[in-house]
Design a protein around this motif. Structure first.
Motif, mmCIF file in Angstrom:
data_model
loop_
_atom_site.group_PDB
_atom_site.id
_atom_site.type_symbol
_atom_site.label_atom_id
_atom_site.label_comp_id
_atom_site.label_asym_id
_atom_site.label_seq_id
_atom_site.Cartn_x
_atom_site.Cartn_y
_atom_site.Cartn_z
ATOM 1 N N MET A 176 1.058 -1.257 -0.037
ATOM 2 C CA MET A 176 0.152 0.297 0.379
ATOM 3 C C MET A 176 0.767 1.305 -0.344
ATOM 4 O O MET A 176 2.026 1.254 0.058
ATOM 5 C CB MET A 176 -1.121 0.172 1.214
ATOM 6 N N THR A 177 0.625 2.565 -0.608
ATOM 7 C CA THR A 177 1.325 3.750 -0.425
ATOM 8 C C THR A 177 1.852 3.772 1.010
ATOM 9 O O THR A 177 1.318 4.090 1.622
ATOM 10 C CB THR A 177 0.363 4.955 -1.173
ATOM 11 N N SER A 178 2.948 4.207 0.785
ATOM 12 C CA SER A 178 3.509 4.828 2.066
ATOM 13 C C SER A 178 3.007 6.197 1.812
ATOM 14 O O SER A 178 3.055 7.137 1.332
ATOM 15 C CB SER A 178 4.735 5.046 1.745
ATOM 16 N N ILE A 179 2.822 6.969 3.705
ATOM 17 C CA ILE A 179 1.843 8.296 3.911
ATOM 18 C C ILE A 179 2.169 8.147 5.516
ATOM 19 O O ILE A 179 2.368 7.370 5.993
ATOM 20 C CB ILE A 179 0.598 8.027 3.988
ATOM 21 N N ARG A 180 2.069 9.668 5.630
ATOM 22 C CA ARG A 180 2.096 9.831 6.610
ATOM 23 C C ARG A 180 2.082 10.846 7.749
ATOM 24 O O ARG A 180 1.279 11.540 6.417
ATOM 25 C CB ARG A 180 4.320 10.304 7.277
ATOM 26 N N ALA A 181 1.286 11.393 8.614
ATOM 27 C CA ALA A 181 0.131 12.537 8.989
ATOM 28 C C ALA A 181 0.690 13.255 10.384
ATOM 29 O O ALA A 181 1.705 12.638 11.337
ATOM 30 C CB ALA A 181 -1.054 11.649 9.417
ATOM 31 N N ARG A 182 0.191 14.027 10.380
ATOM 32 C CA ARG A 182 0.091 15.103 11.779
ATOM 33 C C ARG A 182 -0.958 15.638 12.417
ATOM 34 O O ARG A 182 -1.531 15.931 11.146
ATOM 35 C CB ARG A 182 1.355 16.203 11.890
ATOM 36 N N ALA A 183 -1.022 15.814 13.129
ATOM 37 C CA ALA A 183 -1.944 17.102 13.563
ATOM 38 C C ALA A 183 -2.019 17.764 15.152
ATOM 39 O O ALA A 183 -1.410 17.221 15.338
ATOM 40 C CB ALA A 183 -3.766 16.162 14.070
ATOM 41 N N ALA A 184 -3.199 18.732 14.969
ATOM 42 C CA ALA A 184 -2.604 19.376 16.167
ATOM 43 C C ALA A 184 -3.776 20.122 17.300
ATOM 44 O O ALA A 184 -5.095 19.670 16.553
ATOM 45 C CB ALA A 184 -2.177 20.799 16.215
ATOM 46 N N VAL A 185 -3.421 19.303 18.625
ATOM 47 C CA VAL A 185 -5.060 20.246 19.517
ATOM 48 C C VAL A 185 -4.651 20.513 20.648
ATOM 49 O O VAL A 185 -3.541 20.018 21.380
ATOM 50 C CB VAL A 185 -5.952 18.182 19.861
ATOM 51 N N GLU A 186 -5.183 21.521 21.140
ATOM 52 C CA GLU A 186 -4.919 22.353 21.653
ATOM 53 C C GLU A 186 -5.564 21.672 23.110
ATOM 54 O O GLU A 186 -5.408 22.704 24.104
ATOM 55 C CB GLU A 186 -5.209 24.158 21.464
ATOM 56 N N SER A 187 -7.139 21.219 23.311
ATOM 57 C CA SER A 187 -8.306 20.774 23.581
ATOM 58 C C SER A 187 -6.661 20.564 24.673
ATOM 59 O O SER A 187 -7.287 19.501 24.405
ATOM 60 C CB SER A 187 -9.206 20.478 23.085
ATOM 61 N N GLY A 188 -7.935 20.648 26.298
ATOM 62 C CA GLY A 188 -6.970 19.517 26.971
ATOM 63 C C GLY A 188 -7.609 18.181 27.194
ATOM 64 O O GLY A 188 -8.162 17.868 26.924
ATOM 65 N N GLY A 189 -6.105 17.531 27.919
ATOM 66 C CA GLY A 189 -6.858 15.937 28.178
ATOM 67 C C GLY A 189 -6.459 15.044 26.991
ATOM 68 O O GLY A 189 -6.793 13.833 27.070
ATOM 69 N N TRP A 190 -5.520 16.188 25.575
ATOM 70 C CA TRP A 190 -5.312 15.287 24.517
ATOM 71 C C TRP A 190 -3.721 14.619 24.835
ATOM 72 O O TRP A 190 -3.309 15.418 24.992
ATOM 73 C CB TRP A 190 -5.553 15.571 23.213
ATOM 74 N N ILE A 191 -3.243 13.058 24.123
ATOM 75 C CA ILE A 191 -2.655 13.640 24.862
ATOM 76 C C ILE A 191 -2.227 11.970 22.876
ATOM 77 O O ILE A 191 -3.121 11.349 22.409
ATOM 78 C CB ILE A 191 -1.992 12.183 25.032
ATOM 79 N N GLU A 192 -0.929 12.217 22.661
ATOM 80 C CA GLU A 192 -0.407 11.546 21.331
ATOM 81 C C GLU A 192 0.340 10.351 21.735
ATOM 82 O O GLU A 192 0.440 10.326 22.977
ATOM 83 C CB GLU A 192 0.805 12.440 20.354
ATOM 84 N N VAL A 193 -0.765 9.217 20.985
ATOM 85 C CA VAL A 193 0.221 7.674 21.498
ATOM 86 C C VAL A 193 1.413 6.932 20.359
ATOM 87 O O VAL A 193 0.993 6.819 19.145
ATOM 88 C CB VAL A 193 -1.461 6.468 21.475
ATOM 89 N N PRO A 194 2.247 6.979 21.286
ATOM 90 C CA PRO A 194 3.656 5.985 20.077
ATOM 91 C C PRO A 194 3.530 5.336 19.489
ATOM 92 O O PRO A 194 2.649 4.359 20.159
ATOM 93 C CB PRO A 194 4.877 7.059 20.692
ATOM 94 N N GLU A 195 4.377 4.864 18.842
ATOM 95 C CA GLU A 195 4.735 3.515 18.529
ATOM 96 C C GLU A 195 5.509 2.980 19.800
ATOM 97 O O GLU A 195 6.818 3.742 19.723
ATOM 98 C CB GLU A 195 5.500 2.843 17.583
ATOM 99 N N LEU A 196 5.352 2.566 20.712
ATOM 100 C CA LEU A 196 6.455 1.396 21.045
ATOM 101 C C LEU A 196 6.728 0.205 20.942
ATOM 102 O O LEU A 196 6.520 -0.400 20.674
ATOM 103 C CB LEU A 196 6.023 1.848 22.857
ATOM 104 N N ALA A 197 8.362 0.462 21.579
ATOM 105 C CA ALA A 197 9.241 -1.057 21.485
ATOM 106 C C ALA A 197 8.878 -1.971 21.962
ATOM 107 O O ALA A 197 9.219 -3.153 21.316
ATOM 108 C CB ALA A 197 10.987 -0.324 20.339
#
Length: 209
Positions: free
Chosen positions: A1-22
């Protein structure tokens, strides 16, 4: 499948990004850091007895991160083990009719970064312990060639679903997707939807203008 990347921003409180963890050790370190952040955010109102259940919850969210997820974000609005998730995933495009057959209500939308797309919503119900439980689910789908980017909220309890709407709107509106060659992903009109993509949409009682 096509290789692709994404980014987003959120200023509202309570949000966290869940990273890829080894591995599990990395997951445990990250989930402990999340608990520490929740504790600091709620200061003296935080109950230390809730820490293990919060860490277990966010650890499970990290474990559930799929290989196809371009982004995974979690919403933790309280000082207890309560969370909702939003995933951004690359999938194969599906005909509109399959969405309708699955019970989704569909509408055309548009964002500045991702172009034209589709909002799909439904409220699946199940019976547990003799009680009928209803969750709200929504997806934003954008198609560019043979690539489809889906922003998904899995079935979520109505009060939590309602509370996460401002942050969800920020994520969708700020989301930028790029192919590995640097070309911007731009959604095209999806066949089978009503004409006239909307710049604002409504989910539940929340308007995203």
């Amino acid at each position: 499948m096509t290789s692709i990347r994404a980014r987003a921003a959120v200023e509202s409180g309570g949000w966290i990004e869940v990273p890829e963890l080894a591995d599990a050790q990395e997951r445990d370190r990250w989930s402990a850091a999340v608990v520490d952040a929740v504790s600091r955010a709620h200061a003296e109102r935080f109950d230390p007895d809730a820490a293990p259940s919060i860490q277990e919850l966010v650890g499970a969210i990290a474990d559930a991160r799929a290989d196809s997820d371009l982004l995974l974000l979690a919403f933790l609005p309280t000082r207890g083990p309560v969370a909702a998730t939003v995933s951004v995933t690359l999938v194969e495009p599906e005909p509109v009719e399959r969405w309708r057959e699955a019970g989704y209500a569909l509408s055309s939308i548009r964002t500045d970064h991702l172009g034209e797309g589709m909002l799909a919503t439904r409220a699946p119900a199940e019976v547990a312990d003799g009680r009928r439980l209803v969750g709200h689910e929504c997806m934003f789908a954008f198609v560019d060639g043979d690539a489809c980017v889906v922003v998904r909220v899995p079935p979520t309890a109505p009060p939590l679903f309602e509370r996460m709407q401002p942050g969800l709107a920020e994520i969708v509106r700020s989301l930028v997707v790029e192919f590995d060659d640097g070309r911007a992903f731009v959604g095209r009109p999806i066949a089978g939807l009503p004409d006239g993509a909307a710049d604002a949409w409504q989910i539940g009682t929340h308007d995203a203008a």
